[in-house]
Design an enzyme around this catalytic site. Structure first.
Site, PDB file in Angstrom:
ATOM      1  CD  GLU A  44      27.020  68.079  53.398  1.00 37.17           C
ATOM      2  OE1 GLU A  44      26.961  68.085  54.645  1.00 37.17           O
ATOM      3  OE2 GLU A  44      27.538  68.989  52.738  1.00 37.17           O
ATOM      4  CB  SER A  73      29.856  66.553  55.796  1.00 33.41           C
ATOM      5  OG  SER A  73      30.494  67.614  56.464  1.00 33.41           O
ATOM      6  CB  CYS A 114      31.421  74.095  61.057  1.00 31.05           C
ATOM      7  SG  CYS A 114      29.712  73.988  61.624  1.00 31.05           S
ATOM      8  CG  ASP A 142      27.575  73.564  54.168  1.00 33.34           C
ATOM      9  OD1 ASP A 142      27.713  74.360  55.101  1.00 33.34           O
ATOM     10  OD2 ASP A 142      28.055  72.434  54.174  1.00 33.34           O
TER      11      ASP A 142
END
Length: 555
Positions: free
Chosen positions: A445, A471, A194, A120
């Site tokens: 988040e 998120s 992910c 991220d």
């Protein structure tokens, strides 16, 4: 070569001696020195395999006549950091990553850079460093995780968000703990970022769209050999960029950022891209404002329905033709600047010449989109004078316009407890404040509360607004980045329990149903809360960070 400043001439004999102490030969020292930023670690699923990717990059550099020099960077796993104090440190790590790469590159006079990343904040941090340094550079991602399969229902695809949402299902009596354990075991079956169009994969796809990653960078799964071959190719290609003098300043132009935003809207990327793209652009000397995001979203159809908003995953996007195919569709509609240069040394138009859609449901044609407008929308109003953002492609139709009473919480923990204890009613508008870049600090988040809402089937009835962020795995009427934030005297600070709030996503409005006079009166009695972290890095960060509307950058 830039590296001549540390290796050439009699006066650099001590420097060469230090290289030789590490085993470098005269031949290696004479070659271009290629810095390789490696964010491998054993705490992030998307990074645990990056040493393999880095070895492939190094092989490519050697094959092309350069000398690879590896160094490490930090990284935070947002999933593991979620819903506790650790998440306060995630966004701030982006600045540390950019700064640390700058330090290493300049202190050691690297001639060019390959930056190996995946998740991220690491990918945007590396892009910020690339723009700031303006050395020839290529970003190489470690690739996405494969989606999971439910062991008792093989047709049911799983990912990390499935697990988060299942917690809410268990708490509301819709699922047993034993069913949750099956999902927990099967949802994340491989290494990689992910599996859905969450923040990590959003940024890796946009790296390719902006021209800083090779074709396939955004979508080739982590476990495929094609990912290793791409890394070797990047190692070879960086020597060509060095030879040709192609730097990020020639690639990351305003047109290239418009391309990235267009792809962002077509793919339905994470709301976090609204933080990261402006921050990267700022390093490149380019301004991206929130109005530009709405302008591009309004004319770009949403072509890919990927998790969390849809049932497909990044592996499906790769199978359907990847970012190249998406660019080709958008280009055919006149929505892409085809003349932008990329790290292939070719233009976008040349890169996508042979691209094609291999599954027209994963990548829809322009005349049959999932939605007529792009995945993101920026809302304005007296509650968010400087704007806020929502992933409109993941909002249920019945929540696109909503009016309800405020349920006010001064932290994520307070809101999560209320949700988990069944204290939220249909029609409510949850307000979570003092979670912005300064107030959080670090703009956490909030996948836990939004997933609980979805798991309890309340996402068709409840909105959530915050000066924090969400998120990329969030779905529902979750509106984040409220600017100014509460800690900076934004109107969110004076909302009271029961105040009516109107959400109007189609018309880009977010309204607190109070007069300006009443808001002003409430502020006359308001005092900001005490900082939540008073020492260390995040205390310094809170004092120096800009608004979310400006990318939450350190000034």
């Amino acid at each position: 070569m830039k590296s001549d400043s540390i290796k050439k001439g009699i006066e650099r004999a001590p420097h060469r001696s230090l290289f030789k102490s590490m085993g470098y030969t005269n031949e290696e020292i004479k070659r271009p020195l290629i810095g390789i930023a490696n964010s491998a670690n054993t705490i992030i699923p998307g990074h645990i395999h990056l040493n393999t990717i880095v070895e492939a990059v190094k092989a490519g550099v050697y094959m092309a006549g350069g000398t690879p020099i590896e160094f490490g960077t930090i990284g935070v796993c947002d999933g593991i950091a979620m819903n506790h104090i650790g998440m306060k440190y995630s966004l701030g790590s982006r600045e540390l990553i950019a700064d640390s790469i700058e330090v290493m590159a300049i202190a050691h006079s690297f001639d060019a850079m390959v930056m190996v990343t995946n998740c991220d904040k690491i990918t945007p941090g590396m892009l910020m460093a690339a723009a700031r340094l303006d050395l020839p550079a290529i970003i190489v991602s470690g690739g996405p995780m494969l989606s999971g399969r439910h062991s008792e229902n093989q047709s049911k695809k799983l990912d990390l968000v499935t697990v988060f949402e299942s917690v809410g299902s268990v708490l509301s009596g819709k699922m047993t703990e034993s069913e949750l354990e099956i999902i927990e075991d099967e949802a994340c079956p491989t290494c990689g970022s992910c599996a859905g169009m969450f923040t990590a994969n959003s940024m890796n796809c946009l790296t390719e769209a902006i021209g800083m990653g090779l074709p396939g960078n955004g979508t080739i799964p982590a476990v495929m050999s094609a990912r290793v071959r791409l890394a070797k190719t990047a190692g070879m290609q960086i020597l060509k960029l060095h030879e040709l003098g192609i730097t990020p300043g020639k690639i990351m132009t305003e047109k290239a950022f418009r391309n990235a935003l267009t792809v962002d809207m077509a793919l339905g990327c994470s709301t976090n891209t609204v933080l990261h793209l402006p921050a990267i652009a700022r390093e490149a000397g380019i301004s991206i404002n929130l109005e530009m995001i709405n302008e591009i979203s309004e004319k770009t159809p949403h072509l890919c329905s990927l998790s969390p908003g849809g049932s497909y995953h990044i592996e499906d996007l790769n199978r359907a033709g990847g970012i190249g195919a998406a660019l080709k569709v958008l280009s055919n509609g006149g929505l892409i600047n085809n003349d932008c240069l990329t790290v292939t040394g070719k233009t976008v138009e040349e890169n996508i010449e042979t691209a094609r859609i291999l599954d027209s449901d994963v990548i829809r044609p322009l005349n049959n989109p999932y939605h007529k407008q792009g995945g993101l929308a920026v809302l304005f109003g007296n509650l968010a004078p400087d704007g806020c953002v929502v992933k409109q492609s993941a909002v249920r139709e019945e929540m696109m316009q909503h009016k309800g009473p405020a349920r006010v919480f001064d932290s994520e923990e307070e809101a999560t407890s209320a949700i988990m204890e069944g204290k939220i009613n249909k029609g409510d508008v949850l307000v979570i404040r003092y979670e912005g870049p300064m107030g959080g600090p670090g703009m956490r988040e909030m996948l836990t509360p939004t997933s609980a809402i979805a798991g309890m089937n309340l996402d068709a009835h409840v909105a959530l607004i915050t000066d924090g962020r969400f998120s990329g795995g969030t779905r529902g009427a979750a509106i984040g980045h409220i600017s100014p934030e509460g800690m900076q005297k934004g109107p969110i600070a004076v909302i009271q329990e029961g105040d009516l709030i109107s959400v109007d996503i189609p018309n880009k409005k977010l309204t607190l149903n109070l007069t300006d006079k009443e808001i002003e009166k409430r502020f006359s009695r308001w005092t900001p809360p005490q900082p939540k972290i008073k020492k260390g890095y995040m205390a310094r960060y809170a004092r120096m960070v800009s608004s979310a509307s400006e990318g939450a950058v350190i000034k």
